[in-house]
Each structure stands twice: as structure tokens, then as C-alpha cells.
Enzyme design. Structure first.
Site, mmCIF file in Angstrom:
data_model
loop_
_atom_site.group_PDB
_atom_site.id
_atom_site.type_symbol
_atom_site.label_atom_id
_atom_site.label_comp_id
_atom_site.label_asym_id
_atom_site.label_seq_id
_atom_site.Cartn_x
_atom_site.Cartn_y
_atom_site.Cartn_z
ATOM 1 N N ASP A 1 0.734 -1.263 -0.061
ATOM 2 C CA ASP A 1 -0.086 0.042 0.208
ATOM 3 C C ASP A 1 0.896 1.201 -0.026
ATOM 4 O O ASP A 1 1.824 1.147 0.863
ATOM 5 C CB ASP A 1 -0.851 0.069 1.214
ATOM 6 C CG ASP A 1 -2.101 1.065 1.090
ATOM 7 O OD1 ASP A 1 -1.651 2.167 1.134
ATOM 8 O OD2 ASP A 1 -3.149 0.412 0.859
ATOM 9 N N ASN B 1 -13.008 -3.377 2.740
ATOM 10 C CA ASN B 1 -13.663 -2.290 2.768
ATOM 11 C C ASN B 1 -14.878 -2.200 1.731
ATOM 12 O O ASN B 1 -14.380 -2.349 0.684
ATOM 13 C CB ASN B 1 -12.934 -0.832 2.904
ATOM 14 C CG ASN B 1 -11.936 -0.699 3.930
ATOM 15 O OD1 ASN B 1 -12.302 -1.019 5.088
ATOM 16 N ND2 ASN B 1 -10.866 -0.237 3.524
ATOM 17 N N HIS C 1 -12.301 -1.695 -6.904
ATOM 18 C CA HIS C 1 -11.857 -2.912 -7.094
ATOM 19 C C HIS C 1 -11.666 -3.631 -5.749
ATOM 20 O O HIS C 1 -11.127 -3.316 -5.048
ATOM 21 C CB HIS C 1 -10.858 -2.835 -7.946
ATOM 22 C CG HIS C 1 -10.204 -3.961 -8.567
ATOM 23 N ND1 HIS C 1 -9.728 -4.122 -9.832
ATOM 24 C CD2 HIS C 1 -9.816 -5.281 -8.125
ATOM 25 C CE1 HIS C 1 -9.341 -5.274 -10.372
ATOM 26 N NE2 HIS C 1 -9.272 -6.041 -9.120
ATOM 27 N N HIS D 1 -10.524 -5.632 -2.733
ATOM 28 C CA HIS D 1 -9.120 -5.784 -2.427
ATOM 29 C C HIS D 1 -8.953 -6.259 -0.794
ATOM 30 O O HIS D 1 -9.987 -5.510 0.015
ATOM 31 C CB HIS D 1 -8.186 -4.702 -2.668
ATOM 32 C CG HIS D 1 -8.551 -3.259 -2.284
ATOM 33 N ND1 HIS D 1 -9.579 -2.846 -2.708
ATOM 34 C CD2 HIS D 1 -8.178 -2.576 -1.237
ATOM 35 C CE1 HIS D 1 -9.792 -1.549 -2.133
ATOM 36 N NE2 HIS D 1 -9.091 -1.496 -1.024
ATOM 37 N N HIS E 1 -6.922 -6.033 2.547
ATOM 38 C CA HIS E 1 -5.671 -5.187 3.156
ATOM 39 C C HIS E 1 -5.137 -6.458 4.302
ATOM 40 O O HIS E 1 -6.041 -7.139 5.001
ATOM 41 C CB HIS E 1 -6.293 -4.194 3.952
ATOM 42 C CG HIS E 1 -6.802 -2.891 3.090
ATOM 43 N ND1 HIS E 1 -6.100 -1.761 3.096
ATOM 44 C CD2 HIS E 1 -8.185 -2.768 2.687
ATOM 45 C CE1 HIS E 1 -6.791 -1.080 2.391
ATOM 46 N NE2 HIS E 1 -8.020 -1.609 2.171
#
Length: 114
Positions: A31, A87, A98, A100, A102
Site C-alpha cells: 500500500d 472495505n 476494485h 481488495h 488489506h
């Protein structure tokens, strides 16, 4: 691939990223605004808007989670602990549309929520 999607462009190599893990189903990269010492995004190569849409493809969702576990191993946080976060929706502060995952760890993480 969605032409205007940031993560699709990263997967295609149009935008640079720091790869942590990759296979046929997912691409994982650091990130650019890390929230922990280890903060890696695991992104399915196939475009799905969010985790809810990704849930419609159980095989791909499983691949994302397995890749997240592999990232935790590679990053050396499997034993000390790590957090997975998706999220979805405005209240979750989603900024990229898109799906994803974390992967966060490498330090004591604060409580979750308020």
C-alpha cells in the site's frame, strides 16, 4: 479489466507498484499509504467492484484469502498476528472500486472500530 480502474491499471503494469506476491488469480503489492509496518493489498486479477461482488465467486474469494495468508507468511507476521480487512461501501471509506484485501501487521494494531 475496467479501463478506468486504478487497480486494473496496476495489475496491467501501467502504474508501478511493489509486488509482494503474485499468481494466476491475484496480485499483491505494498500500500502506498501504509497503516501498519506491513500493509499489503491483495487484489484479484479479475475485476469485481467490492467484497460483496467477490463473494459471488467463492473460488476467487478463496484464492484472495489464501494469498493473504501467504503474504502474512512472506512478510514474517504469521506468528505474531495479522489482520485482514475488506472495505465495502461509503461508511467503510472505500476509495478504490476494485475488491481488495488489506493485510496488516508487523506491530501491535489498535482496536477495531470506534
Amino acid at each position: 479489466m475496467s479501463a478506468d480502474c486504478l487497480f486494473c491499471k496496476i495489475i496491467a503494469g501501467e502504474i508501478p507498484s511493489t509486488e509482494v506476491y503474485s499468481d494466476d488469480a491475484v496480485y499483491a503489492f505494498r500500500d502506498i499509504n501504509p497503516q501498519a509496518r506491513v500493509h499489503v493489498l491483495v487484489v484479484p486479477r479479475e475485476h469485481h467492484e467490492d467484497a460483496e461482488a467477490l463473494a459471488g465467486n467463492p473460488g476467487l474469494l478463496s484464492s484472495v484469502l489464501k494469498a493473504g495468508a501467504e503474504v502474512a507468511r512472506v512478510e514474517g507476521v504469521r506468528e505474531s498476528g495479522f489482520r485482514f480487512v475488506f472495505n465495502t461501501g461509503d461508511d467503510a471509506c472505500r476509495t478504490v472500486f476494485h475488491a481488495h484485501l488489506h493485510v496488516l501487521g508487523g506491530e501491535q494494531l489498535s482496536g477495531f472500530g470506534r
